[in-house]
Design a protein around this motif. Structure first.
Motif, PDB file in Angstrom:
ATOM      1  N   PRO A  67      -0.537 -11.203   2.781  1.00 52.45           N
ATOM      2  CA  PRO A  67       0.184 -12.443   3.109  1.00 52.45           C
ATOM      3  C   PRO A  67       1.299 -12.164   4.115  1.00 52.45           C
ATOM      4  O   PRO A  67       1.894 -11.081   4.111  1.00 52.45           O
ATOM      5  N   LEU A  68       1.562 -13.156   4.973  1.00 52.89           N
ATOM      6  CA  LEU A  68       2.674 -13.016   5.928  1.00 52.89           C
ATOM      7  C   LEU A  68       3.959 -13.466   5.249  1.00 52.89           C
ATOM      8  O   LEU A  68       3.948 -14.426   4.475  1.00 52.89           O
ATOM      9  N   ARG A  69       5.035 -12.798   5.557  1.00 50.60           N
ATOM     10  CA  ARG A  69       6.332 -13.161   4.966  1.00 50.60           C
ATOM     11  C   ARG A  69       7.152 -13.846   6.072  1.00 50.60           C
ATOM     12  O   ARG A  69       7.575 -13.203   7.036  1.00 50.60           O
ATOM     13  N   ILE A  70       7.326 -15.156   5.915  1.00 51.02           N
ATOM     14  CA  ILE A  70       8.009 -15.950   6.947  1.00 51.02           C
ATOM     15  C   ILE A  70       9.254 -16.579   6.320  1.00 51.02           C
ATOM     16  O   ILE A  70       9.157 -17.225   5.273  1.00 51.02           O
ATOM     17  N   GLU A  78      15.432  -6.107   3.741  1.00 49.20           N
ATOM     18  CA  GLU A  78      13.972  -6.248   3.794  1.00 49.20           C
ATOM     19  C   GLU A  78      13.546  -6.509   5.236  1.00 49.20           C
ATOM     20  O   GLU A  78      14.370  -6.629   6.122  1.00 49.20           O
ATOM     21  N   LYS A  79      12.226  -6.607   5.441  1.00 48.30           N
ATOM     22  CA  LYS A  79      11.684  -6.936   6.770  1.00 48.30           C
ATOM     23  C   LYS A  79      10.902  -8.235   6.656  1.00 48.30           C
ATOM     24  O   LYS A  79      10.403  -8.568   5.578  1.00 48.30           O
ATOM     25  N   LEU A  80      10.793  -8.929   7.770  1.00 47.24           N
ATOM     26  CA  LEU A  80      10.027 -10.180   7.787  1.00 47.24           C
ATOM     27  C   LEU A  80       8.982 -10.116   8.892  1.00 47.24           C
ATOM     28  O   LEU A  80       9.218  -9.513   9.943  1.00 47.24           O
ATOM     29  N   ASP A  81       7.859 -10.791   8.659  1.00 47.70           N
ATOM     30  CA  ASP A  81       6.877 -10.913   9.735  1.00 47.70           C
ATOM     31  C   ASP A  81       7.352 -11.948  10.753  1.00 47.70           C
ATOM     32  O   ASP A  81       7.148 -11.787  11.958  1.00 47.70           O
ATOM     33  N   GLN A 137      -0.943 -10.934  14.560  1.00 49.05           N
ATOM     34  CA  GLN A 137      -1.593  -9.883  15.357  1.00 49.05           C
ATOM     35  C   GLN A 137      -0.649  -8.730  15.688  1.00 49.05           C
ATOM     36  O   GLN A 137      -1.077  -7.666  16.098  1.00 49.05           O
ATOM     37  N   GLU A 138       0.644  -8.970  15.587  1.00 47.35           N
ATOM     38  CA  GLU A 138       1.616  -7.975  16.040  1.00 47.35           C
ATOM     39  C   GLU A 138       2.310  -7.223  14.926  1.00 47.35           C
ATOM     40  O   GLU A 138       2.822  -6.136  15.119  1.00 47.35           O
ATOM     41  N   THR A 139       2.361  -7.845  13.744  1.00 46.65           N
ATOM     42  CA  THR A 139       3.198  -7.266  12.700  1.00 46.65           C
ATOM     43  C   THR A 139       2.497  -6.053  12.067  1.00 46.65           C
ATOM     44  O   THR A 139       1.269  -6.029  11.975  1.00 46.65           O
ATOM     45  N   PRO A 140       3.249  -5.039  11.666  1.00 47.71           N
ATOM     46  CA  PRO A 140       2.605  -3.883  11.038  1.00 47.71           C
ATOM     47  C   PRO A 140       2.124  -4.223   9.628  1.00 47.71           C
ATOM     48  O   PRO A 140       2.717  -5.067   8.962  1.00 47.71           O
ATOM     49  N   PHE A 141       1.069  -3.561   9.171  1.00 50.79           N
ATOM     50  CA  PHE A 141       0.599  -3.814   7.806  1.00 50.79           C
ATOM     51  C   PHE A 141       1.664  -3.376   6.810  1.00 50.79           C
ATOM     52  O   PHE A 141       1.977  -4.078   5.853  1.00 50.79           O
ATOM     53  N   GLU A 142       2.245  -2.216   7.064  1.00 53.53           N
ATOM     54  CA  GLU A 142       3.348  -1.754   6.213  1.00 53.53           C
ATOM     55  C   GLU A 142       4.616  -2.309   6.823  1.00 53.53           C
ATOM     56  O   GLU A 142       5.090  -1.801   7.842  1.00 53.53           O
ATOM     57  N   SER A 156       6.107  -0.545  16.224  1.00 53.87           N
ATOM     58  CA  SER A 156       4.750  -1.039  16.028  1.00 53.87           C
ATOM     59  C   SER A 156       4.415  -2.156  17.000  1.00 53.87           C
ATOM     60  O   SER A 156       3.278  -2.513  17.186  1.00 53.87           O
ATOM     61  N   PHE A 157       5.423  -2.743  17.622  1.00 48.41           N
ATOM     62  CA  PHE A 157       5.212  -3.913  18.452  1.00 48.41           C
ATOM     63  C   PHE A 157       4.526  -3.509  19.741  1.00 48.41           C
ATOM     64  O   PHE A 157       5.108  -2.882  20.604  1.00 48.41           O
ATOM     65  N   ALA A 158       3.257  -3.835  19.859  1.00 47.69           N
ATOM     66  CA  ALA A 158       2.515  -3.431  21.056  1.00 47.69           C
ATOM     67  C   ALA A 158       3.056  -4.196  22.267  1.00 47.69           C
ATOM     68  O   ALA A 158       3.647  -5.253  22.119  1.00 47.69           O
TER      69      ALA A 158
END
Ligand SMILES: CC(=O)SCCNC(=O)CCNC(=O)[C@H](O)C(C)(C)COP(=O)(O)OP(=O)(O)OC[C@H]1O[C@@H](n2cnc3c(N)ncnc32)[C@H](O)[C@@H]1OP(=O)(O)O
Ligand SMILES: N[C@@H](CCO)C(=O)O
Length: 314
Positions: free
Chosen positions: A35-38, A98-101, A295-300, A308-310
Motif C-alpha cells: 500500500p502507498l502511504r499518502i 517516518e517516510k511517506l510515499d 513508480q518512483e517510491t522505494p519498496f522499502e 532511490s529517486f530515479a
C-alpha cells in the motif's frame, strides 16, 4: 498503471516515444507491491469538505492507499472541532521519524497575508524542509503551491486587482508530460484566488518547469524537473458547487465579487452550475499517484528517498 507487454512487442517503442509507460514482462515479475502511504496536510478551515474532495480523487485508483491526515499543531482551528482533529488527525511530530510515499498540502484562506504572518508558517517550513528527504513526491495546492514555491525557490506571489474567480480554459505547456497524460488539449480548471505567481519568476529557477497554464488565469502547474515537488495553483478538487458557495458567501458579506467566470449556465447565478473539470481532476491525481509516487517510491520506505529517486523524465 503501467502496461505489461512482451519484451519485444513492436508497439513498445511507439508507446515509449509517446511517453506511455510500459513494463517488460521480466520487470513485472520482479515488482514488489505494497500500500502507498499518502499524507494530507489539511490547512483548510473546512477540513471535512476538503478531506472528502481529496479522498474522492485519491480513491480513484486500483492502488491501495493508507491515508494519514495531518493538521498544524501550532494553529488552533476555529472551524473544525477538537473532537474531529483528535479522532482522525495526527501532527508532524507524530510522523516526522517516518517516510511517506506522497504528501498533499492544501490551500488555506491566508493568501493575502505575508507568508511569515501565518501563525503556522514556521511549522510549515519545517514540514517543507523535511519533505525533501522523507517524501517521494509532494503535491501543493493553491496557497500551499505559493508557499512551497516561495520557501523552496524564493518565488513571490503578487496581489491581483480583482479575484481570479471562475472556471478557465487551460492548456498543456510541455508535450508528453506524465502528470498530464491523457488530458485534452484544452481543459477546464476552477481558480479562486486573490494572488498570482508569474511565468517570468518561475523561468528564473532552472529546477522548475511550467507544465500547464491558461491565457486568462496564468500559470497552473509548476513542477521540479525530478517530479519531487508539484505546485498546482487551481482547485481541480472543488465540487460543482464550491465556487457558488464562495460567491454566495462573499455576496452575503457585501464584498466586491464578480459572478464566477464561465461557471453558471448563461452566467445566471440562480441556475445550478455544472462541473466541467471532474475528468481532468481525476486524471491529474491518478497520474500523480502512478507516475510520481508509485513508480518512483522505494519498496522499502526506510531507504533514503533521494538515492532511490530515479532521474525521471517528466
Ligand atoms: C487561495 C486558496 O488557497 S483557496 C482556499 C481557501 N478557501 C477557503 O478556505 C474557502 C472556505 N473558507 C471560508 O469560506 C472561510 O474561511 C470560513 C467561512 C470557513 C471562515 O471565515 P471567517 O469566519 O471569515 O474567518 P475565520 O476568522 O474563521 O478564519 C478563517 C481561517 O483563516 C485562517 N487564518 C486566519 N488567520 C490566520 C493566521 N493568522 N494564521 C493562520 N491561519 C489563519 C484559518 O485557517 C482560519 O480557519 P481555522 O482556524 O478554522 O483553520
Ligand atoms: N478560494 C478562497 C480564496 C481566498 O483565499 C475563497 O474564496 O475562500
Amino acid at each position: 498503471m503501467p502496461i505489461k507487454i512482451p519484451d519485444n512487442l513492436p508497439a513498445k517503442e511507439i508507446l515509449n516515444q509517446e511517453n506511455i509507460f510500459t513494463m517488460d514482462e521480466s520487470v513485472a515479475y520482479h515488482q514488489d507491491i505494497r500500500p502507498l502511504r499518502i499524507a494530507l496536510l489539511n490547512l483548510m478551515p473546512t477540513k471535512e469538505t476538503t478531506e472528502t474532495q481529496l479522498l474522492r480523487l485519491i480513491g480513484n485508483t486500483p492502488l491501495q492507499v493508507e491515508f494519514v491526515l495531518l493538521h498544524p499543531k501550532t494553529h488552533t482551528s476555529k472551524n473544525t472541532s477538537l473532537e474531529h482533529l483528535d479522532m482522525f488527525y495526527k501532527t508532524f511530530d507524530d510522523i516526522k521519524d517516518e517516510k511517506l510515499d506522497g504528501m498533499i498540502i492544501t490551500g488555506a484562506p491566508v493568501e493575502q497575508m505575508e507568508f511569515e504572518d501565518v501563525n503556522y508558517w514556521e511549522e510549515l517550513t519545517q514540514i517543507l524542509e523535511w519533505s525533501k528527504q522523507n517524501v517521494t513526491s509532494t503535491l501543493h495546492i493553491c496557497w500551499a503551491a505559493q508557499a512551497g514555491l516561495y520557501h523552496h525557490f524564493g518565488v513571490r506571489k503578487y496581489g491581483l486587482d480583482k479575484k481570479m474567480f471562475g472556471v478557465f480554459p487551460h492548456t498543456v505547456t510541455v508535450p508528453n508530460t506524465k502528470l498530464l497524460r491523457g488530458f485534452d488539449e484544452v481543459f477546464n480548471v476552477p481558480q479562486s484566488r486573490h494572488t498570482d505567481i508569474t511565468r517570468a519568476d518561475i523561468e528564473r529557477c532552472p529546477e522548475l518547469e511550467i507544465l500547464s497554464e491558461s491565457e486568462d488565469s496564468g500559470v497552473y502547474i509548476v513542477a521540479t524537473k525530478d517530479g519531487k515537488h508539484i505546485f498546482v495553483t487551481g482547485h481541480s478538487e472543488y465540487d460543482a458547487c464550491s465556487l457558488k458557495w464562495e460567491y454566495d458567501r462573499d455576496v452575503a458579506k457585501g464584498l466586491p465579487i464578480d459572478i464566477p467566470n464561465n461557471y453558471y449556465p448563461n452566467n445566471d447565478p440562480s441556475r445550478q452550475p455544472y462541473n466541467t473539470w471532474r475528468a481532468h481532476a481525476n486524471l491529474l491525481f491518478s497520474n500523480w499517484l502512478n507516475y510520481y509516487v508509485y513508480q518512483e517510491t522505494p519498496f522499502e520506505l526506510t531507504t533514503h528517498i533521494n538515492e532511490s529517486f530515479a532521474s525521471s523524465q517528466l
